[in-house]
Enzyme design. Structure first.
Site, PDB file in Angstrom:
ATOM      1  N   GLY A 130       0.851  -1.200   0.000  1.00  0.00           N
ATOM      2  CA  GLY A 130       0.000   0.000   0.000  1.00  0.00           C
ATOM      3  C   GLY A 130       0.879   1.239   0.000  1.00  0.00           C
ATOM      4  O   GLY A 130       0.564   2.278   0.580  1.00  0.00           O
ATOM      5  N   ALA A 146       1.763   3.511  -2.032  1.00  0.00           N
ATOM      6  CA  ALA A 146       1.383   4.802  -2.615  1.00  0.00           C
ATOM      7  C   ALA A 146       0.339   5.510  -1.753  1.00  0.00           C
ATOM      8  O   ALA A 146      -0.069   6.626  -2.053  1.00  0.00           O
ATOM      9  CB  ALA A 146       0.840   4.593  -4.031  1.00  0.00           C
ATOM     10  N   VAL A 181      -1.165  -4.055   9.169  1.00  0.00           N
ATOM     11  CA  VAL A 181      -1.785  -2.785   9.530  1.00  0.00           C
ATOM     12  C   VAL A 181      -3.165  -2.660   8.883  1.00  0.00           C
ATOM     13  O   VAL A 181      -4.110  -2.151   9.485  1.00  0.00           O
ATOM     14  CB  VAL A 181      -0.894  -1.602   9.076  1.00  0.00           C
ATOM     15  CG1 VAL A 181      -1.534  -0.258   9.416  1.00  0.00           C
ATOM     16  CG2 VAL A 181       0.499  -1.717   9.696  1.00  0.00           C
ATOM     17  N   ASP A 237      -3.805   2.336  19.074  1.00  0.00           N
ATOM     18  CA  ASP A 237      -4.779   2.384  20.163  1.00  0.00           C
ATOM     19  C   ASP A 237      -4.067   2.555  21.504  1.00  0.00           C
ATOM     20  O   ASP A 237      -4.504   3.312  22.375  1.00  0.00           O
ATOM     21  CB  ASP A 237      -5.611   1.100  20.175  1.00  0.00           C
ATOM     22  CG  ASP A 237      -6.163   0.775  18.795  1.00  0.00           C
ATOM     23  OD1 ASP A 237      -6.928   1.593  18.263  1.00  0.00           O
ATOM     24  OD2 ASP A 237      -5.802  -0.269  18.229  1.00  0.00           O
ATOM     25  N   HIS A 250      -8.620  -4.784  16.954  1.00  0.00           N
ATOM     26  CA  HIS A 250      -8.457  -3.381  16.563  1.00  0.00           C
ATOM     27  C   HIS A 250      -9.775  -2.936  15.917  1.00  0.00           C
ATOM     28  O   HIS A 250      -9.894  -2.782  14.712  1.00  0.00           O
ATOM     29  CB  HIS A 250      -7.289  -3.222  15.592  1.00  0.00           C
ATOM     30  CG  HIS A 250      -7.163  -1.829  15.045  1.00  0.00           C
ATOM     31  ND1 HIS A 250      -6.867  -0.765  15.828  1.00  0.00           N
ATOM     32  CD2 HIS A 250      -7.339  -1.344  13.796  1.00  0.00           C
ATOM     33  CE1 HIS A 250      -6.862   0.340  15.076  1.00  0.00           C
ATOM     34  NE2 HIS A 250      -7.140   0.005  13.836  1.00  0.00           N
TER      35      HIS A 250
END
Length: 334
Positions: free
Chosen positions: A11, A13, A129, A159, A187
């Site tokens: 990811g 970009a 993530v 968190d 999460h």
């Protein structure tokens, strides 16, 4: 300076990566002596944007950065990795059910898990993530059977940092004065930010957070809600999701894996629940308090859990079990 390590960011970009890549490349995560090869993966339509990111990294003229590789193929991206930071995932679009989101992400993380299995070092550390992070991480791990489950973790450090900072703000101290908060579970908005074991340094003296704040109803009410819903609050205000703070949390998480946690402190991360002593069912990717030494994490054991905490911990475990069940169904058909 030794051999460069190979670090993948997926990811690449996107907006989290935009804050993250500079921090990694300038030595904030692996130290000022450790040369790096940065591998950047994104989907084909993002490749021109990614070229711009590569140009910027070059233009930063960073001494540790030996090479930047931008790619849209897993074979190139996952080869010989020391660490993989999987930021990219299918974001939730308006009107999208959580189930649809899971289905799209199972496909991505099954594929990336298989690529890790096939191309990466067996010692690779994998940090997930992209949301839903816990379940994505579990799917990646299940799809990479030759890599130890313990090498996979997901990010709940954001968190954790949010909880620390809310306590610090309430007491007028710095975030560094607060330690040993815990994020239990998923999460998501069911996570349980727990400060029963947290300590705060007030005027040179270390005291328990409950004792320092003297406001149990805030700690059991608004504090928990604020941390649980902080991501949504940021989106509402900024019209974009947390990026700077997420990137900082990733740096904290990976640095602690690499260098260990400070003496007397523990941190929160989503890890495989096998062998925990808190009654969390096995084979869930659940956030626990951990200490890390020699790149290996261990559960913090023996913390007393009151009834209020137990209930919250079970609620978030239940959500994770349901997510897992849905994901595993998709996994067999993906």
């Amino acid at each position: 300076q030794g051999e460069p390590i190979r670090v993948l960011v997926t990811g690449a970009a996107g907006q989290i990566a935009y804050s993250l890549l500079y921090s990694i490349a300038k030595g904030d995560v692996f130290g000022k002596e450790q040369p790096l090869i940065l591998v950047l993966l994104d989907i084909t339509p993002m490749m021109t944007v990614l070229e711009g990111v590569v140009m910027e990294l070059q233009d930063c003229a960073l001494p540790l950065l030996r090479e930047v590789i931008a790619t849209d193929t897993e074979e190139v991206a996952f080869k010989d990795l020391d660490i993989a930071i999987l930021v990219g995932s299918m974001p939730r679009r308006e009107g999208m059910e959580r189930k649809d989101l899971l289905k799209a992400n199972v496909k991505i993380f099954k594929s990336q898990g298989a690529a890790l299995d096939k191309y990466a070092k067996k010692t690779v550390k994998v940090v997930v993530v992209g949301n839903p992070a816990n379940t994505n991480c579990l799917i990646a791990s299940k799809s990479a059977p030759s890599i130890p489950k313990e090498n996979f973790s997901c990010l709940t450090r954001l968190d954790h940092n949010r909880a620390k900072s809310q306590i610090a703000l309430k007491l007028g101290v710095t975030a560094n004065d607060v330690k040993n908060v815990i994020i239990w579970g998923n999460h998501s908005s069911t996570q349980y930010p727990d400060v029963n074991h947290a300590k705060v340094n007030v005027k040179g003296k270390e005291v328990g957070v409950y004792e320092a704040i003297k406001d149990d109803s805030w700690l059991k009410g608004d504090f928990i809600l604020t941390v649980q819903q902080r991501g949504a609050a940021v989106i509402k205000a900024r019209k974009l999701s947390s990026a700077m703070s997420a990137a900082k949390a990733i740096c904290d998480h990976v640095r602690d894996i690499w260098f260990g946690t400070p003496a007397g402190e523990f941190v929160s991360m989503g890890v495989i629940s096998d062998g925990n002593s808190y009654g969390v069912p096995e084979d869930l990717l659940y956030s626990f308090p951990v200490v890390i030494k020699d790149k290996t994490w261990k559960f913090v054991e023996g913390l007393p859990i009151n009834d209020f905490s137990r209930e919250k911990m079970e609620l978030t475990a239940k959500e994770l079990a349901e997510e897992k069940e849905t994901a595993v169904e998709f996994l067999s058909s993906a």
